[in-house]
Design a protein around this motif. Structure first.
Motif, PDB file in Angstrom:
ATOM      1  N   ILE A  15       0.846  -1.210   0.000  1.00 59.45           N
ATOM      2  CA  ILE A  15       0.000   0.000   0.000  1.00 59.45           C
ATOM      3  C   ILE A  15       0.873   1.248   0.000  1.00 59.45           C
ATOM      4  CG2 ILE A  15      -1.706   1.313   1.332  1.00 59.45           C
ATOM      5  CD1 ILE A  15      -2.561  -1.541   2.459  1.00 59.45           C
ATOM      6  N   GLU A  16       1.931   1.229   0.823  1.00 64.46           N
ATOM      7  CA  GLU A  16       2.853   2.359   0.889  1.00 64.46           C
ATOM      8  C   GLU A  16       3.465   2.635  -0.491  1.00 64.46           C
ATOM      9  OE1 GLU A  16       7.008   3.597   3.212  1.00 64.46           O
ATOM     10  OE2 GLU A  16       6.064   1.645   3.559  1.00 64.46           O
ATOM     11  N   GLN A  17       3.892   1.577  -1.166  1.00 58.71           N
ATOM     12  CA  GLN A  17       4.504   1.734  -2.493  1.00 58.71           C
ATOM     13  C   GLN A  17       3.503   2.273  -3.508  1.00 58.71           C
ATOM     14  OE1 GLN A  17       6.100  -2.171  -3.304  1.00 58.71           O
ATOM     15  NE2 GLN A  17       7.614  -2.013  -1.661  1.00 58.71           N
ATOM     16  N   GLU A  18       2.262   1.808  -3.432  1.00 64.32           N
ATOM     17  CA  GLU A  18       1.228   2.272  -4.371  1.00 64.32           C
ATOM     18  C   GLU A  18       0.917   3.752  -4.158  1.00 64.32           C
ATOM     19  OE1 GLU A  18      -0.604   0.889  -7.019  1.00 64.32           O
ATOM     20  OE2 GLU A  18       1.121  -0.454  -6.890  1.00 64.32           O
ATOM     21  N   LEU A  19       0.813   4.159  -2.890  1.00 60.74           N
ATOM     22  CA  LEU A  19       0.545   5.565  -2.598  1.00 60.74           C
ATOM     23  C   LEU A  19       1.726   6.447  -2.999  1.00 60.74           C
ATOM     24  CD1 LEU A  19      -1.247   5.251   0.869  1.00 60.74           C
ATOM     25  CD2 LEU A  19      -2.292   5.861  -1.318  1.00 60.74           C
ATOM     26  N   GLU A  20       2.937   5.960  -2.777  1.00 66.22           N
ATOM     27  CA  GLU A  20       4.132   6.696  -3.199  1.00 66.22           C
ATOM     28  C   GLU A  20       4.144   6.882  -4.714  1.00 66.22           C
ATOM     29  OE1 GLU A  20       7.564   4.645  -1.733  1.00 66.22           O
ATOM     30  OE2 GLU A  20       7.650   5.851   0.111  1.00 66.22           O
ATOM     31  N   ARG A  21       3.788   5.823  -5.427  1.00 69.29           N
ATOM     32  CA  ARG A  21       3.770   5.908  -6.885  1.00 69.29           C
ATOM     33  C   ARG A  21       2.728   6.927  -7.352  1.00 69.29           C
ATOM     34  NH1 ARG A  21       2.126   0.888 -10.736  1.00 69.29           N
ATOM     35  NH2 ARG A  21       0.106   1.450  -9.854  1.00 69.29           N
ATOM     36  N   SER A  22       1.580   6.958  -6.700  1.00 72.37           N
ATOM     37  CA  SER A  22       0.533   7.923  -7.063  1.00 72.37           C
ATOM     38  C   SER A  22       1.001   9.356  -6.836  1.00 72.37           C
ATOM     39  CB  SER A  22      -0.746   7.656  -6.255  1.00 72.37           C
ATOM     40  OG  SER A  22      -1.295   6.413  -6.602  1.00 72.37           O
ATOM     41  N   ILE A  23       1.762   9.568  -5.759  1.00 71.78           N
ATOM     42  CA  ILE A  23       2.305  10.906  -5.477  1.00 71.78           C
ATOM     43  C   ILE A  23       3.363  11.262  -6.514  1.00 71.78           C
ATOM     44  CG2 ILE A  23       3.662  12.267  -3.826  1.00 71.78           C
ATOM     45  CD1 ILE A  23       2.250  10.621  -1.591  1.00 71.78           C
ATOM     46  N   LEU A  24       4.240  10.309  -6.821  1.00 75.16           N
ATOM     47  CA  LEU A  24       5.320  10.537  -7.780  1.00 75.16           C
ATOM     48  C   LEU A  24       4.767  10.852  -9.168  1.00 75.16           C
ATOM     49  CD1 LEU A  24       8.389  10.487  -8.295  1.00 75.16           C
ATOM     50  CD2 LEU A  24       8.153   8.060  -8.858  1.00 75.16           C
ATOM     51  N   PRO A  49      -6.031  -1.548   9.696  1.00 74.56           N
ATOM     52  CA  PRO A  49      -4.693  -1.428  10.309  1.00 74.56           C
ATOM     53  C   PRO A  49      -3.561  -1.399   9.270  1.00 74.56           C
ATOM     54  CG  PRO A  49      -6.038  -2.949  11.571  1.00 74.56           C
ATOM     55  CD  PRO A  49      -6.824  -2.621  10.342  1.00 74.56           C
ATOM     56  N   SER A  50      -3.712  -2.130   8.175  1.00 74.06           N
ATOM     57  CA  SER A  50      -2.680  -2.128   7.123  1.00 74.06           C
ATOM     58  C   SER A  50      -2.609  -0.754   6.470  1.00 74.06           C
ATOM     59  CB  SER A  50      -2.986  -3.187   6.058  1.00 74.06           C
ATOM     60  OG  SER A  50      -2.907  -4.485   6.594  1.00 74.06           O
ATOM     61  N   ILE A  51      -3.776  -0.146   6.245  1.00 72.49           N
ATOM     62  CA  ILE A  51      -3.835   1.208   5.671  1.00 72.49           C
ATOM     63  C   ILE A  51      -3.187   2.196   6.632  1.00 72.49           C
ATOM     64  CG2 ILE A  51      -5.367   3.106   5.027  1.00 72.49           C
ATOM     65  CD1 ILE A  51      -5.354   0.955   2.920  1.00 72.49           C
ATOM     66  N   ARG A  52      -3.547   2.075   7.909  1.00 71.88           N
ATOM     67  CA  ARG A  52      -3.045   3.008   8.924  1.00 71.88           C
ATOM     68  C   ARG A  52      -1.524   2.924   9.038  1.00 71.88           C
ATOM     69  NH1 ARG A  52      -6.075   1.320  12.909  1.00 71.88           N
ATOM     70  NH2 ARG A  52      -7.852   2.491  12.100  1.00 71.88           N
ATOM     71  N   GLU A  53      -0.988   1.711   8.965  1.00 71.23           N
ATOM     72  CA  GLU A  53       0.459   1.516   9.071  1.00 71.23           C
ATOM     73  C   GLU A  53       1.174   2.159   7.874  1.00 71.23           C
ATOM     74  OE1 GLU A  53       3.714  -2.138   9.414  1.00 71.23           O
ATOM     75  OE2 GLU A  53       1.574  -2.540   9.713  1.00 71.23           O
ATOM     76  N   ALA A  54       0.629   1.994   6.684  1.00 70.24           N
ATOM     77  CA  ALA A  54       1.230   2.574   5.481  1.00 70.24           C
ATOM     78  C   ALA A  54       1.213   4.103   5.557  1.00 70.24           C
ATOM     79  CB  ALA A  54       0.488   2.098   4.236  1.00 70.24           C
ATOM     80  N   ILE A  55       0.095   4.649   6.004  1.00 70.85           N
ATOM     81  CA  ILE A  55      -0.036   6.106   6.114  1.00 70.85           C
ATOM     82  C   ILE A  55       0.933   6.658   7.147  1.00 70.85           C
ATOM     83  CG2 ILE A  55      -1.579   7.935   6.945  1.00 70.85           C
ATOM     84  CD1 ILE A  55      -3.863   6.501   5.482  1.00 70.85           C
ATOM     85  N   GLN A  56       1.096   5.962   8.259  1.00 71.82           N
ATOM     86  CA  GLN A  56       2.023   6.421   9.306  1.00 71.82           C
ATOM     87  C   GLN A  56       3.457   6.479   8.787  1.00 71.82           C
ATOM     88  OE1 GLN A  56       1.180   3.615  12.424  1.00 71.82           O
ATOM     89  NE2 GLN A  56      -0.475   4.875  13.317  1.00 71.82           N
ATOM     90  N   ARG A  57       3.838   5.503   7.961  1.00 69.31           N
ATOM     91  CA  ARG A  57       5.201   5.506   7.416  1.00 69.31           C
ATOM     92  C   ARG A  57       5.382   6.648   6.408  1.00 69.31           C
ATOM     93  NH1 ARG A  57       5.225  -0.435   7.543  1.00 69.31           N
ATOM     94  NH2 ARG A  57       4.770  -0.506   5.323  1.00 69.31           N
ATOM     95  N   GLU A  59       3.758   9.433   6.540  1.00 67.79           N
ATOM     96  CA  GLU A  59       3.834  10.647   7.367  1.00 67.79           C
ATOM     97  C   GLU A  59       5.259  10.847   7.876  1.00 67.79           C
ATOM     98  OE1 GLU A  59       0.440  11.896  10.100  1.00 67.79           O
ATOM     99  OE2 GLU A  59       0.136   9.740   9.924  1.00 67.79           O
ATOM    100  N   ALA A  60       5.905   9.748   8.273  1.00 65.55           N
ATOM    101  CA  ALA A  60       7.282   9.819   8.772  1.00 65.55           C
ATOM    102  C   ALA A  60       8.227  10.294   7.664  1.00 65.55           C
ATOM    103  CB  ALA A  60       7.726   8.463   9.301  1.00 65.55           C
ATOM    104  N   PHE A  73      -3.644  14.377   4.098  1.00 64.37           N
ATOM    105  CA  PHE A  73      -3.395  15.117   2.868  1.00 64.37           C
ATOM    106  C   PHE A  73      -1.976  14.861   2.362  1.00 64.37           C
ATOM    107  CE2 PHE A  73      -6.664  17.236   5.202  1.00 64.37           C
ATOM    108  CZ  PHE A  73      -7.511  17.817   4.272  1.00 64.37           C
ATOM    109  N   VAL A  74      -1.811  14.981   1.051  1.00 66.18           N
ATOM    110  CA  VAL A  74      -0.461  14.969   0.476  1.00 66.18           C
ATOM    111  C   VAL A  74       0.208  16.264   0.923  1.00 66.18           C
ATOM    112  CG1 VAL A  74       0.913  14.903  -1.638  1.00 66.18           C
ATOM    113  CG2 VAL A  74      -1.262  13.650  -1.525  1.00 66.18           C
ATOM    114  N   SER A  75       1.441  16.167   1.359  1.00 65.95           N
ATOM    115  CA  SER A  75       2.138  17.329   1.909  1.00 65.95           C
ATOM    116  C   SER A  75       2.210  18.481   0.923  1.00 65.95           C
ATOM    117  CB  SER A  75       3.555  16.926   2.321  1.00 65.95           C
ATOM    118  OG  SER A  75       4.257  18.036   2.792  1.00 65.95           O
ATOM    119  N   GLU A  76       1.838  19.667   1.388  1.00 65.91           N
ATOM    120  CA  GLU A  76       1.883  20.878   0.558  1.00 65.91           C
ATOM    121  C   GLU A  76       3.312  21.233   0.180  1.00 65.91           C
ATOM    122  OE1 GLU A  76      -0.349  22.790  -0.737  1.00 65.91           O
ATOM    123  OE2 GLU A  76      -2.226  22.629   0.393  1.00 65.91           O
ATOM    124  N   THR A  77       4.276  20.881   1.032  1.00 66.26           N
ATOM    125  CA  THR A  77       5.663  21.273   0.779  1.00 66.26           C
ATOM    126  C   THR A  77       6.236  20.593  -0.450  1.00 66.26           C
ATOM    127  OG1 THR A  77       6.464  19.522   2.252  1.00 66.26           O
ATOM    128  CG2 THR A  77       6.142  21.715   3.210  1.00 66.26           C
TER     129      THR A  77
END
Length: 253
Positions: A15-24, A49-57, A59-60, A73-77
Motif C-alpha cells: 500500500i505504501e509503495q502504491e501511494l508513493e507511486r501515485s504521489i510521484l 490497520p494495514s492502511i493506517r500503518e502505510a499512512i504512518q510511514r 507521514e514519517a 493530505f499529500v504534503s503541501e511542501t
C-alpha cells in the motif's frame, strides 16, 4: 541445491509503495486529501490497520500530513522546492522575468515534444479542454493566467515524465506570476493576444496530432514572439514615460 525462502511483502508495504507511486506520478497532488481509511481499505481490499500503518510511514517520510479531525493530505511542501522568500525575491526583480522566459523555452518545448509522442487519448482531451478554457477567461488576466498554467500542467502530465512534472509544479507560483505579468502587457495590443491565441492553438494541434518536432517548434515560436513583443512594449513604455517627463518639465518652466 537449497533455495531461499521467498518472503511475501507485507500488505502495508504494498500500500505504501502504491501511494508513493501515485504521489510521484502526480495522481495524488500536493494538498490533495486522501480518501478516508475505510474507503482506502475497501479499494485495496485490506484491513484498516494495514492502511493506517502505510499512512504512518508516509507521514514519517513527510509525504503525507494528518490534520486533527480533518483527514490525511499529500504534503503541501512537495509543491515548492523554492522557499517563499526566494520566490518573492525572484518575482520582484524585472530581469528575472526574461530569465524565466528563457527557462520556459527549455521546459515547455520538451514537454510539448513528449506530450505529442506519449500522450494518451485521455491526455489529449484534457489538453484540448484546458486550451479552450483560456479564451473563455480572457478579460480577467488573473483567471486567464491560471487557465494558461493549467494548460501547461496538462501538457506536462501528458509528457509522462515525472521529474519534469514536479519541476513545473514546484515552479508553479513563479510561472503563474510570470504569465500574469506577461498577459497584462500583451493585452495592450489586441493583435498580440490574437497571435498568442493562434500560437497556443498551433501547439495543441501539433500535440494532439502526434507531431513532436512541430509541437516543440511551435512552443519555441510562441515564447520567442512573447519575448520579442514584451521587449518592444517595454521600450514603448520607456519612451512614453520620457515624453511625459518632458511635458511636465515644460509645464513647470
Amino acid at each position: 541445491m537449497a533455495y531461499q525462502r521467498i518472503r511475501q511483502p507485507k500488505l502495508s508495504d504494498v500500500i505504501e509503495q502504491e501511494l508513493e507511486r501515485s504521489i510521484l506520478e502526480g495522481t495524488l497532488s500536493p494538498g490533495q486529501q486522501l480518501p478516508p481509511e475505510r474507503e482506502l481499505a475497501k479499494q485495496f481490499d485490506v484491513s484498516r490497520p494495514s492502511i493506517r500503518e502505510a499512512i504512518q510511514r508516509l507521514e514519517a517520510k513527510r509525504l503525507l500530513t494528518r490534520k486533527q479531525g480533518g483527514g490525511t493530505f499529500v504534503s503541501e511542501t512537495l509543491s515548492t522546492n523554492f522557499s517563499d522568500p526566494l520566490l518573492n525575491l525572484l518575482s520582484t526583480h524585472p530581469e528575472t522575468q526574461l530569465d524565466l522566459l528563457e527557462t520556459r523555452h527549455a521546459m515547455e518545448g520538451i514537454a510539448a515534444y513528449y506530450a505529442a509522442l506519449r500522450g494518451t487519448e485521455e491526455d489529449m482531451e484534457r489538453i484540448e479542454v484546458a486550451c479552450k478554457a483560456i479564451e473563455a477567461q480572457q478579460g480577467d488576466v488573473n483567471a486567464e493566467s491560471k487557465a494558461v498554467m493549467n494548460l501547461l500542467v496538462s501538457i506536462c502530465e501528458a509528457a509522462h515524465n515525472v521529474v519534469l512534472l514536479h519541476i513545473i509544479r514546484s515552479l508553479a507560483p513563479l510561472l503563474e506570476q510570470n504569465i500574469e505579468q506577461n498577459l497584462e502587457l500583451l493585452h495592450r495590443r489586441e493583435e498580440a493576444i490574437q497571435r498568442v491565441n493562434n500560437h497556443r492553438a498551433n501547439i495543441v494541434n501539433a500535440i494532439v496530432s502526434g507531431q513532436p518536432e512541430k509541437a516543440r517548434e511551435m512552443s519555441h515560436s510562441h515564447l520567442a514572439y512573447i519575448e520579442e513583443t514584451l521587449l518592444d512594449l517595454t521600450k514603448e513604455e520607456s519612451r512614453r514615460e520620457r515624453s511625459l517627463r518632458r511635458v511636465q518639465q515644460g509645464g513647470e518652466s
